[in-house]
Design a protein around this motif. Structure first.
Motif, PDB file in Angstrom:
ATOM      1  N   ILE A   1     -13.489   1.061   3.700  1.00 23.10           N
ATOM      2  CA  ILE A   1     -13.704  -0.520   3.442  1.00 23.10           C
ATOM      3  C   ILE A   1     -12.303  -1.171   3.967  1.00 23.10           C
ATOM      4  O   ILE A   1     -12.159  -2.428   4.023  1.00 23.10           O
ATOM      5  CB  ILE A   1     -13.769  -0.826   2.156  1.00 23.10           C
ATOM      6  CG1 ILE A   1     -12.427  -0.296   1.180  1.00 23.10           C
ATOM      7  CG2 ILE A   1     -15.048  -0.166   1.413  1.00 23.10           C
ATOM      8  CD1 ILE A   1     -12.633  -0.920  -0.185  1.00 23.10           C
ATOM      9  N   PHE A   2     -11.259  -0.438   4.796  1.00 19.73           N
ATOM     10  CA  PHE A   2     -10.129  -0.998   5.089  1.00 19.73           C
ATOM     11  C   PHE A   2     -10.146  -1.070   6.829  1.00 19.73           C
ATOM     12  O   PHE A   2     -10.784  -0.433   7.375  1.00 19.73           O
ATOM     13  CB  PHE A   2      -8.898  -0.360   4.748  1.00 19.73           C
ATOM     14  CG  PHE A   2      -8.642  -0.342   3.198  1.00 19.73           C
ATOM     15  CD1 PHE A   2      -8.027  -1.368   2.785  1.00 19.73           C
ATOM     16  CD2 PHE A   2      -9.222   0.462   2.371  1.00 19.73           C
ATOM     17  CE1 PHE A   2      -7.825  -1.435   1.178  1.00 19.73           C
ATOM     18  CE2 PHE A   2      -9.008   0.627   1.004  1.00 19.73           C
ATOM     19  CZ  PHE A   2      -8.551  -0.216   0.444  1.00 19.73           C
TER      20      PHE A   2
ATOM     21  N   GLU B   1      -8.722  -8.652   0.074  1.00 15.01           N
ATOM     22  CA  GLU B   1      -7.192  -8.450  -0.183  1.00 15.01           C
ATOM     23  C   GLU B   1      -6.531  -7.972   0.995  1.00 15.01           C
ATOM     24  O   GLU B   1      -7.063  -7.098   1.705  1.00 15.01           O
ATOM     25  CB  GLU B   1      -7.187  -7.594  -1.295  1.00 15.01           C
ATOM     26  CG  GLU B   1      -7.347  -8.226  -2.594  1.00 15.01           C
ATOM     27  CD  GLU B   1      -7.592  -7.248  -3.750  1.00 15.01           C
ATOM     28  OE1 GLU B   1      -7.234  -7.748  -4.749  1.00 15.01           O
ATOM     29  OE2 GLU B   1      -7.255  -6.216  -3.749  1.00 15.01           O
TER      30      GLU B   1
ATOM     31  N   GLN C   1      -5.608   3.522  -3.396  1.00 16.22           N
ATOM     32  CA  GLN C   1      -6.790   2.584  -2.822  1.00 16.22           C
ATOM     33  C   GLN C   1      -7.130   2.864  -1.531  1.00 16.22           C
ATOM     34  O   GLN C   1      -8.241   2.862  -1.049  1.00 16.22           O
ATOM     35  CB  GLN C   1      -6.331   1.104  -2.756  1.00 16.22           C
ATOM     36  CG  GLN C   1      -5.968   0.535  -4.371  1.00 16.22           C
ATOM     37  CD  GLN C   1      -5.771  -0.929  -4.025  1.00 16.22           C
ATOM     38  OE1 GLN C   1      -6.356  -1.618  -3.300  1.00 16.22           O
ATOM     39  NE2 GLN C   1      -4.811  -1.391  -4.952  1.00 16.22           N
ATOM     40  N   LEU C   2      -6.103   3.041  -0.513  1.00 13.12           N
ATOM     41  CA  LEU C   2      -6.510   3.692   0.834  1.00 13.12           C
ATOM     42  C   LEU C   2      -7.162   5.071   0.920  1.00 13.12           C
ATOM     43  O   LEU C   2      -7.988   5.178   1.549  1.00 13.12           O
ATOM     44  CB  LEU C   2      -5.202   3.657   1.665  1.00 13.12           C
ATOM     45  CG  LEU C   2      -4.533   2.434   1.766  1.00 13.12           C
ATOM     46  CD1 LEU C   2      -3.109   2.540   2.595  1.00 13.12           C
ATOM     47  CD2 LEU C   2      -5.237   1.116   2.451  1.00 13.12           C
TER      48      LEU C   2
ATOM     49  N   TYR D   1       0.779  -1.058  -0.021  1.00 11.96           N
ATOM     50  CA  TYR D   1       0.033   0.114  -0.106  1.00 11.96           C
ATOM     51  C   TYR D   1       0.747   1.298  -0.001  1.00 11.96           C
ATOM     52  O   TYR D   1       0.249   2.492  -0.153  1.00 11.96           O
ATOM     53  CB  TYR D   1      -0.998   0.022   1.136  1.00 11.96           C
ATOM     54  CG  TYR D   1      -2.382  -0.918   0.888  1.00 11.96           C
ATOM     55  CD1 TYR D   1      -2.885  -0.820  -0.102  1.00 11.96           C
ATOM     56  CD2 TYR D   1      -2.488  -1.910   1.937  1.00 11.96           C
ATOM     57  CE1 TYR D   1      -4.095  -1.742  -0.129  1.00 11.96           C
ATOM     58  CE2 TYR D   1      -3.566  -3.015   1.614  1.00 11.96           C
ATOM     59  CZ  TYR D   1      -4.199  -2.461   0.591  1.00 11.96           C
ATOM     60  OH  TYR D   1      -5.221  -3.562   0.298  1.00 11.96           O
TER      61      TYR D   1
ATOM     62  N   ASN E   1      -8.692  -5.464   3.104  1.00  9.26           N
ATOM     63  CA  ASN E   1      -9.904  -4.859   2.521  1.00  9.26           C
ATOM     64  C   ASN E   1     -11.225  -5.699   2.927  1.00  9.26           C
ATOM     65  O   ASN E   1     -11.163  -6.724   2.382  1.00  9.26           O
ATOM     66  CB  ASN E   1      -9.575  -4.975   0.958  1.00  9.26           C
ATOM     67  CG  ASN E   1     -10.778  -4.159   0.027  1.00  9.26           C
ATOM     68  OD1 ASN E   1     -11.858  -4.519   0.460  1.00  9.26           O
ATOM     69  ND2 ASN E   1     -10.325  -3.456  -0.944  1.00  9.26           N
ATOM     70  N   ASN E   2     -12.072  -5.103   3.502  1.00 11.19           N
ATOM     71  CA  ASN E   2     -13.344  -5.639   3.977  1.00 11.19           C
ATOM     72  C   ASN E   2     -14.172  -6.199   2.897  1.00 11.19           C
ATOM     73  O   ASN E   2     -15.147  -6.942   3.141  1.00 11.19           O
ATOM     74  CB  ASN E   2     -14.090  -5.079   4.974  1.00 11.19           C
ATOM     75  CG  ASN E   2     -13.157  -4.973   6.344  1.00 11.19           C
ATOM     76  OD1 ASN E   2     -12.711  -6.042   6.784  1.00 11.19           O
ATOM     77  ND2 ASN E   2     -13.202  -3.840   6.853  1.00 11.19           N
ATOM     78  N   GLN E   3     -14.128  -5.430   1.661  1.00 12.74           N
ATOM     79  CA  GLN E   3     -15.036  -5.876   0.526  1.00 12.74           C
ATOM     80  C   GLN E   3     -14.454  -7.160  -0.261  1.00 12.74           C
ATOM     81  O   GLN E   3     -15.277  -7.846  -0.611  1.00 12.74           O
ATOM     82  CB  GLN E   3     -15.082  -4.734  -0.590  1.00 12.74           C
ATOM     83  CG  GLN E   3     -15.858  -3.580   0.114  1.00 12.74           C
ATOM     84  CD  GLN E   3     -16.127  -2.494  -0.799  1.00 12.74           C
ATOM     85  OE1 GLN E   3     -15.406  -2.479  -2.003  1.00 12.74           O
ATOM     86  NE2 GLN E   3     -17.412  -1.685  -0.816  1.00 12.74           N
TER      87      GLN E   3
END
Length: 103
Positions: free
Chosen positions: A41-42, A72, A34-35, A28, A67-69
């Motif tokens: 979602i993290f 990953e 993404q963060l 990351y 990543n909770n979705q």
């Protein structure tokens, strides 16, 4: 109910090796957008902190993030002189979020 966050004390390289063995493959520090784009979602699932014996500049933290979705997992490494305030604030917010979850 979320698991309690795990704090571990190892060198940065040992922490990264251990996390990689446990499926934390995304860097990351490279994929930080993404963060920033969807921080909600993290979650931080573990933190490794390392403090140098003789030099405070050796201090670093390695965050294991999920990543909770999509499930990953990745890592984010912060030295004591981090340069990305947006992500650093995001990490602090995630740590606070973990501490305020009702059990």
């Amino acid at each position: 109910m979320k698991e309690k966050i795990q704090y571990r004390y190892k060198t940065t390289n040992e922490a990264l090796d251990e996390l990689k063995e446990n499926g934390f493959t995304i860097d990351y520090n490279i994929e930080k957008d993404q963060l920033k784009q969807a921080p909600e979602i993290f979650d931080i699932v573990c933190i490794y902190r390392y403090e140098g014996m003789s030099d405070p500049d050796d201090e670093s933290s390695v965050y294991g993030i999920i990543n909770n979705q999509n499930g990953e997992k990745g890592v984010y490494v912060v030295g004591n002189l981090s340069t990305d305030d947006d992500v650093d604030h995001f990490l602090v917010d995630l740590e606070i979020k973990r501490r305020t979850i009702q059990e």
